[in-house]
Design a protein around this motif. Structure first.
Motif, PDB file in Angstrom:
ATOM      1  N   ALA A  41       0.844  -1.193   0.000  1.00  0.00           N
ATOM      2  CA  ALA A  41       0.000   0.000   0.000  1.00  0.00           C
ATOM      3  C   ALA A  41       0.876   1.237   0.000  1.00  0.00           C
ATOM      4  CB  ALA A  41      -0.922   0.002   1.218  1.00  0.00           C
ATOM      5  N   LEU A  43       1.268   5.043   1.525  1.00  0.00           N
ATOM      6  CA  LEU A  43       0.853   5.893   2.630  1.00  0.00           C
ATOM      7  C   LEU A  43       0.397   7.245   2.092  1.00  0.00           C
ATOM      8  CD1 LEU A  43       0.701   5.982   5.742  1.00  0.00           C
ATOM      9  CD2 LEU A  43       2.971   7.025   5.708  1.00  0.00           C
ATOM     10  N   SER A 107      -0.388  11.360  -2.122  1.00  0.00           N
ATOM     11  CA  SER A 107       0.552  10.283  -1.823  1.00  0.00           C
ATOM     12  C   SER A 107       1.820  10.848  -1.199  1.00  0.00           C
ATOM     13  CB  SER A 107       0.900   9.535  -3.109  1.00  0.00           C
ATOM     14  OG  SER A 107       1.997   8.656  -2.895  1.00  0.00           O
ATOM     15  N   THR A 111       5.862   3.519   0.642  1.00  0.00           N
ATOM     16  CA  THR A 111       5.117   2.268   0.541  1.00  0.00           C
ATOM     17  C   THR A 111       5.320   1.438   1.803  1.00  0.00           C
ATOM     18  OG1 THR A 111       6.950   1.162  -0.590  1.00  0.00           O
ATOM     19  CG2 THR A 111       5.284   2.235  -1.975  1.00  0.00           C
ATOM     20  N   LEU A 114       0.879  -3.956   4.691  1.00  0.00           N
ATOM     21  CA  LEU A 114      -0.053  -3.974   5.800  1.00  0.00           C
ATOM     22  C   LEU A 114       0.020  -5.311   6.541  1.00  0.00           C
ATOM     23  CD1 LEU A 114      -3.150  -2.346   4.062  1.00  0.00           C
ATOM     24  CD2 LEU A 114      -1.459  -1.236   5.538  1.00  0.00           C
ATOM     25  N   MET A 131       2.722   1.725   9.993  1.00  0.00           N
ATOM     26  CA  MET A 131       1.329   1.681  10.448  1.00  0.00           C
ATOM     27  C   MET A 131       1.150   2.352  11.811  1.00  0.00           C
ATOM     28  SD  MET A 131       0.178  -2.158   9.210  1.00  0.00           S
ATOM     29  CE  MET A 131      -1.540  -1.925   9.710  1.00  0.00           C
ATOM     30  N   SER A 208      -8.809   3.980   5.693  1.00  0.00           N
ATOM     31  CA  SER A 208      -8.413   5.011   6.649  1.00  0.00           C
ATOM     32  C   SER A 208      -9.018   4.705   8.008  1.00  0.00           C
ATOM     33  CB  SER A 208      -8.868   6.396   6.182  1.00  0.00           C
ATOM     34  OG  SER A 208     -10.276   6.529   6.329  1.00  0.00           O
ATOM     35  N   VAL A 226      -4.176   4.785   3.824  1.00  0.00           N
ATOM     36  CA  VAL A 226      -3.381   4.081   2.815  1.00  0.00           C
ATOM     37  C   VAL A 226      -4.235   3.856   1.580  1.00  0.00           C
ATOM     38  CG1 VAL A 226      -1.870   2.934   4.473  1.00  0.00           C
ATOM     39  CG2 VAL A 226      -3.985   1.808   3.741  1.00  0.00           C
ATOM     40  N   GLN A 227      -3.561   3.699   0.465  1.00  0.00           N
ATOM     41  CA  GLN A 227      -4.208   3.405  -0.813  1.00  0.00           C
ATOM     42  C   GLN A 227      -3.576   2.169  -1.413  1.00  0.00           C
ATOM     43  OE1 GLN A 227      -5.217   6.626  -3.681  1.00  0.00           O
ATOM     44  NE2 GLN A 227      -3.921   5.517  -5.100  1.00  0.00           N
ATOM     45  N   TYR A 228      -4.394   1.278  -1.933  1.00  0.00           N
ATOM     46  CA  TYR A 228      -3.883   0.058  -2.553  1.00  0.00           C
ATOM     47  C   TYR A 228      -4.854  -0.421  -3.618  1.00  0.00           C
ATOM     48  CZ  TYR A 228      -7.119  -2.125   0.821  1.00  0.00           C
ATOM     49  OH  TYR A 228      -8.223  -2.474   1.544  1.00  0.00           O
TER      50      TYR A 228
END
Length: 230
Positions: A41, A43, A107, A111, A114, A131, A208, A226-228
């Motif tokens: 993911a 951050l 972004s 990276t 998780l 995290m 989130s 986070v985005q994935y």
């Protein structure tokens, strides 16, 4: 300078879309959106960008100097506070009224993987570098949609309605939201937080969690975004 119109909205991601009751087939959707074990993911972080669209339209409508407007836009793009120029054709007071900061999600280019354990019934989060312990001890039941936190409290899932409105932070296609609240004076545990799992129109997923947690009378506050892609 007095506090003019420099607005930094304090947005929880909870306000990104409207929560609704769960719809048919939600279990399959939930399982498909939640991260896999060691899910890579990116951050994300909140930022504020200066929105000058309305100012540009106003200056053009009053016949202001295009070069003066370009100077203002160039300053904003450099991250500087634009200076007033009377050649814009509007008063300084009106000029300041257009300097409104809009929230964005950007972004960090960092990276992480998780910490996730999942089986057919439950997805549980641990902790990993990046995290910061925000999701540690949080779990989601894939059958009921119930979220449980390490503080000992639970929250029911609600569906998130699509939204691509201009005043929204993200272009949300669908998703889930959990509002968790609880307090136990006997154990010294409590929590107030919002967990979002959002699928964007791009196909990316935003996870989130913003929360204030109290464990054994020790309070911590934090947020992880986070985005994935699944």
């Amino acid at each position: 300078m007095k506090a003019a119109r420099f607005l930094f909205p304090v947005l929880a991601l909870a306000s990104l879309a409207v929560a609704q009751p769960l719809t048919v087939g939600w279990q399959t959707k939930l399982a498909a959106l939640l991260p896999l074990a060691a899910q890579p993911a990116v951050l994300m972080e909140r930022r504020a960008s200066l929105s000058l669209v309305d100012l540009s339209l106003r200056v053009m409508n009053v016949g202001g100097d295009p070069q003066a407007l370009n100077q203002v836009m160039a300053s904003a793009q450099r991250g500087e506070m634009p200076a007033y120029n009377e050649r814009l054709g509007i008063s300084k007071k009106e000029f300041l009224s257009y300097l409104v900061f809009q929230p964005t999600l950007a972004s960090t280019s960092r990276t992480l993987r998780l910490a996730v354990n999942r089986d057919s019934n439950r997805v549980s989060f641990g902790d990993a570098p990046g995290m910061n312990g925000i999701l540690k001890g949080v779990s989601i039941d894939l059958r009921t949609g119930e979220m449980r936190g390490p503080e000992g409290f639970t929250a029911k899932a609600t569906s998130v309605a699509p939204s691509n409105a201009a005043d929204r932070l993200l272009d949300v296609r669908s998703g889930f939201q959990w509002n968790i609240r609880g307090n136990n004076a006997g154990t010294g545990n409590g929590v107030r937080g919002v967990l979002n799992l959002l699928q964007l129109s791009s196909g990316d997923i935003i996870l989130s969690y913003t929360r204030t947690s109290m464990l054994h009378s020790v309070t911590t506050t934090g947020e992880l975004i986070v985005q994935y892609t699944r």
